[in-house]
Design an enzyme around this catalytic site. Structure first.
Site, PDB file in Angstrom:
ATOM      1  N   SER A   8       4.954  -5.389  -8.278  1.00 53.39           N
ATOM      2  CA  SER A   8       5.852  -4.460  -7.596  1.00 53.39           C
ATOM      3  C   SER A   8       6.826  -3.860  -8.594  1.00 53.39           C
ATOM      4  O   SER A   8       7.574  -4.582  -9.263  1.00 53.39           O
ATOM      5  CB  SER A   8       6.634  -5.190  -6.509  1.00 53.39           C
ATOM      6  OG  SER A   8       7.708  -4.367  -6.075  1.00 53.39           O
ATOM      7  N   HIS A  31       2.256  -1.727  -7.137  1.00 50.69           N
ATOM      8  CA  HIS A  31       2.779  -1.747  -5.768  1.00 50.69           C
ATOM      9  C   HIS A  31       4.124  -0.993  -5.759  1.00 50.69           C
ATOM     10  O   HIS A  31       5.039  -1.346  -6.502  1.00 50.69           O
ATOM     11  CB  HIS A  31       2.962  -3.209  -5.365  1.00 50.69           C
ATOM     12  CG  HIS A  31       3.468  -3.443  -3.986  1.00 50.69           C
ATOM     13  ND1 HIS A  31       2.638  -3.522  -2.880  1.00 50.69           N
ATOM     14  CD2 HIS A  31       4.728  -3.661  -3.520  1.00 50.69           C
ATOM     15  CE1 HIS A  31       3.368  -3.776  -1.801  1.00 50.69           C
ATOM     16  NE2 HIS A  31       4.642  -3.854  -2.155  1.00 50.69           N
ATOM     17  N   ASP A  33       7.292   0.170  -3.582  1.00 49.38           N
ATOM     18  CA  ASP A  33       8.049  -0.116  -2.360  1.00 49.38           C
ATOM     19  C   ASP A  33       8.931   1.063  -1.980  1.00 49.38           C
ATOM     20  O   ASP A  33       9.908   1.368  -2.660  1.00 49.38           O
ATOM     21  CB  ASP A  33       8.913  -1.362  -2.569  1.00 49.38           C
ATOM     22  CG  ASP A  33       8.079  -2.623  -2.657  1.00 49.38           C
ATOM     23  OD1 ASP A  33       7.350  -2.913  -1.697  1.00 49.38           O
ATOM     24  OD2 ASP A  33       8.160  -3.319  -3.692  1.00 49.38           O
ATOM     25  N   MET A  35      11.552   2.425   0.599  1.00 51.80           N
ATOM     26  CA  MET A  35      12.500   1.913   1.608  1.00 51.80           C
ATOM     27  C   MET A  35      13.466   3.028   1.991  1.00 51.80           C
ATOM     28  O   MET A  35      13.950   3.754   1.130  1.00 51.80           O
ATOM     29  CB  MET A  35      13.298   0.743   1.039  1.00 51.80           C
ATOM     30  CG  MET A  35      12.438  -0.391   0.504  1.00 51.80           C
ATOM     31  SD  MET A  35      13.488  -1.783   0.008  1.00 51.80           S
ATOM     32  CE  MET A  35      12.282  -2.841  -0.799  1.00 51.80           C
ATOM     33  N   HIS A  64       3.750   0.829  -0.288  1.00 52.66           N
ATOM     34  CA  HIS A  64       4.222  -0.033   0.795  1.00 52.66           C
ATOM     35  C   HIS A  64       5.414   0.663   1.434  1.00 52.66           C
ATOM     36  O   HIS A  64       6.509   0.689   0.867  1.00 52.66           O
ATOM     37  CB  HIS A  64       4.605  -1.406   0.219  1.00 52.66           C
ATOM     38  CG  HIS A  64       5.148  -2.353   1.239  1.00 52.66           C
ATOM     39  ND1 HIS A  64       5.801  -3.525   0.909  1.00 52.66           N
ATOM     40  CD2 HIS A  64       5.143  -2.322   2.611  1.00 52.66           C
ATOM     41  CE1 HIS A  64       6.165  -4.163   2.010  1.00 52.66           C
ATOM     42  NE2 HIS A  64       5.785  -3.448   3.059  1.00 52.66           N
ATOM     43  N   MET A  66       8.214   0.853   3.799  1.00 52.46           N
ATOM     44  CA  MET A  66       9.158   0.144   4.676  1.00 52.46           C
ATOM     45  C   MET A  66      10.105   1.185   5.240  1.00 52.46           C
ATOM     46  O   MET A  66      11.271   1.293   4.844  1.00 52.46           O
ATOM     47  CB  MET A  66       9.894  -0.942   3.866  1.00 52.46           C
ATOM     48  CG  MET A  66       9.017  -2.159   3.598  1.00 52.46           C
ATOM     49  SD  MET A  66       9.596  -3.137   2.198  1.00 52.46           S
ATOM     50  CE  MET A  66       8.917  -2.164   0.860  1.00 52.46           C
ATOM     51  N   MET A 135       3.895 -10.139   5.111  1.00 51.31           N
ATOM     52  CA  MET A 135       5.125 -10.350   4.344  1.00 51.31           C
ATOM     53  C   MET A 135       5.440 -11.839   4.301  1.00 51.31           C
ATOM     54  O   MET A 135       5.443 -12.507   5.341  1.00 51.31           O
ATOM     55  CB  MET A 135       6.308  -9.609   4.982  1.00 51.31           C
ATOM     56  CG  MET A 135       6.246  -8.086   4.921  1.00 51.31           C
ATOM     57  SD  MET A 135       6.175  -7.354   3.274  1.00 51.31           S
ATOM     58  CE  MET A 135       7.590  -8.083   2.453  1.00 51.31           C
ATOM     59  N   GLY A 142      13.700  -7.627  -3.661  1.00 53.26           N
ATOM     60  CA  GLY A 142      12.922  -8.491  -4.534  1.00 53.26           C
ATOM     61  C   GLY A 142      13.670  -9.787  -4.781  1.00 53.26           C
ATOM     62  O   GLY A 142      14.839  -9.935  -4.412  1.00 53.26           O
ATOM     63  N   GLY A 143      12.970 -10.736  -5.374  1.00 53.84           N
ATOM     64  CA  GLY A 143      13.625 -11.961  -5.827  1.00 53.84           C
ATOM     65  C   GLY A 143      13.950 -12.985  -4.752  1.00 53.84           C
ATOM     66  O   GLY A 143      14.677 -13.940  -5.015  1.00 53.84           O
ATOM     67  N   ASP A 173       3.141 -10.528   0.114  1.00 56.38           N
ATOM     68  CA  ASP A 173       4.204  -9.822  -0.607  1.00 56.38           C
ATOM     69  C   ASP A 173       5.522 -10.538  -0.365  1.00 56.38           C
ATOM     70  O   ASP A 173       5.978 -10.632   0.775  1.00 56.38           O
ATOM     71  CB  ASP A 173       4.257  -8.369  -0.086  1.00 56.38           C
ATOM     72  CG  ASP A 173       5.294  -7.522  -0.795  1.00 56.38           C
ATOM     73  OD1 ASP A 173       5.916  -7.994  -1.767  1.00 56.38           O
ATOM     74  OD2 ASP A 173       5.475  -6.363  -0.360  1.00 56.38           O
ATOM     75  N   GLY A 174       6.106 -11.032  -1.458  1.00 56.91           N
ATOM     76  CA  GLY A 174       7.424 -11.655  -1.387  1.00 56.91           C
ATOM     77  C   GLY A 174       7.400 -13.085  -1.878  1.00 56.91           C
ATOM     78  O   GLY A 174       6.708 -13.942  -1.313  1.00 56.91           O
ATOM     79  N   GLY A 195       6.801  -9.061  -7.878  1.00 58.96           N
ATOM     80  CA  GLY A 195       7.761  -8.200  -8.568  1.00 58.96           C
ATOM     81  C   GLY A 195       8.506  -8.948  -9.639  1.00 58.96           C
ATOM     82  O   GLY A 195       8.236  -8.801 -10.837  1.00 58.96           O
ATOM     83  N   SER A 196       9.447  -9.797  -9.207  1.00 54.91           N
ATOM     84  CA  SER A 196      10.289 -10.487 -10.187  1.00 54.91           C
ATOM     85  C   SER A 196       9.469 -11.432 -11.063  1.00 54.91           C
ATOM     86  O   SER A 196       9.770 -11.589 -12.247  1.00 54.91           O
ATOM     87  CB  SER A 196      11.430 -11.224  -9.488  1.00 54.91           C
ATOM     88  OG  SER A 196      10.960 -11.971  -8.393  1.00 54.91           O
TER      89      SER A 196
END
Ligand code: DX5
Ligand code: ZN
Length: 220
Positions: A8, A31, A33, A35, A64, A66, A135, A142-143, A173-174, A195-196
């Protein structure tokens, strides 16, 4: 099912997105995101930025969304060149019509579920989509840490896909990292957003390879 890794870019440097897309060029997808500060309490990027990312990315983009009202906005991401377009089940008014429109425009259609949203209402509609996004954190940031309670839902979704005899991918994801990816893979996920874990690693390309190896090992 071989594992696909989709880092991500939410954890990338937003002043250097092109450079950071090239840092993940050994991944399967980037990916992205999107938002809107309504569906989630955070604001990232929209269509004009996405269109440029699609032009410069060395790997296919996984959008993605959101956002509220994906029925209105999601098709443009397919037109912009997204390989897959993910909208949220909680936000779509006519998910089947929307999925068909995304596919007609040449992208893979994916429907996403927050941790507390059941997948069961979609079990008879699995033929309309190419991927489910489950999810494993509350969307928005993230994180965050992986919510273990989502594992039974991943298992049920995998069973429903198998029972239907379909090839639908299951993306998580997450909070996906070296510590959690094997449990998600064992439960039935085969596309992994991180991501992170990826952008926070000293060796970004090496981390992608490690995550893919761990997931493939858990599938074997
Ligand atoms: C969160 C986003 C994720 C996010 C994951 O709402 O949808 O894609 O970037 O970040 P990590 O992997 O750090 O949990
Ligand atoms: Zn995401």
């Amino acid at each position: 099912m071989s594992a696909l890794i989709a880092p991500s870019i939410l954890s990338a440097d937003f002043a250097n997105l092109e450079r950071d897309l090239h840092r993940i060029s050994n991944a399967d997808y980037a990916h992205v995101d999107v938002m809107d500060n309504h569906f989630v309490p955070n604001l990232t990027l929209g269509l004009p930025v996405f269109e440029r990312l699609a032009q410069v990315s060395p790997i296919p983009l996984d959008a993605h969304l959101m956002i509220e009202d994906p029925d209105r906005w999601a098709p443009a991401y397919a037109e912009a060149g997204a390989a897959s377009v993910t909208f949220h089940a909680e936000a779509a008014t006519a998910p089947v019509r929307l999925a068909r429109e995304i596919r007609r425009l040449g992208a893979r259609a994916c429907v996403a579920f927050r941790p507390a949203t059941p997948v069961e209402p979609f079990v008879d509609l699995l033929g309309e989509v190419d991927m489910l996004l489950l999810m494993t954190v509350e969307p928005g940031f993230g994180g965050q840490s992986f919510i273990e309670g989502t594992l039974p839902k991943i298992r049920r979704a995998r069973r429903a896909v198998a029972d239907a005899g379909l090839q639908v991918r299951i993306q998580v994801d997450g909070g996906v990292s070296r510590e959690t990816i094997e449990r998600a893979a064992e439960a039935g996920a085969d596309v992994f957003v991180a991501g992170s874990a990826v952008y926070g690693a000293d060796d970004v390309a090496g981390e992608i390879t490690t995550l893919r190896r761990l997931a493939d090992g858990a599938h074997a």
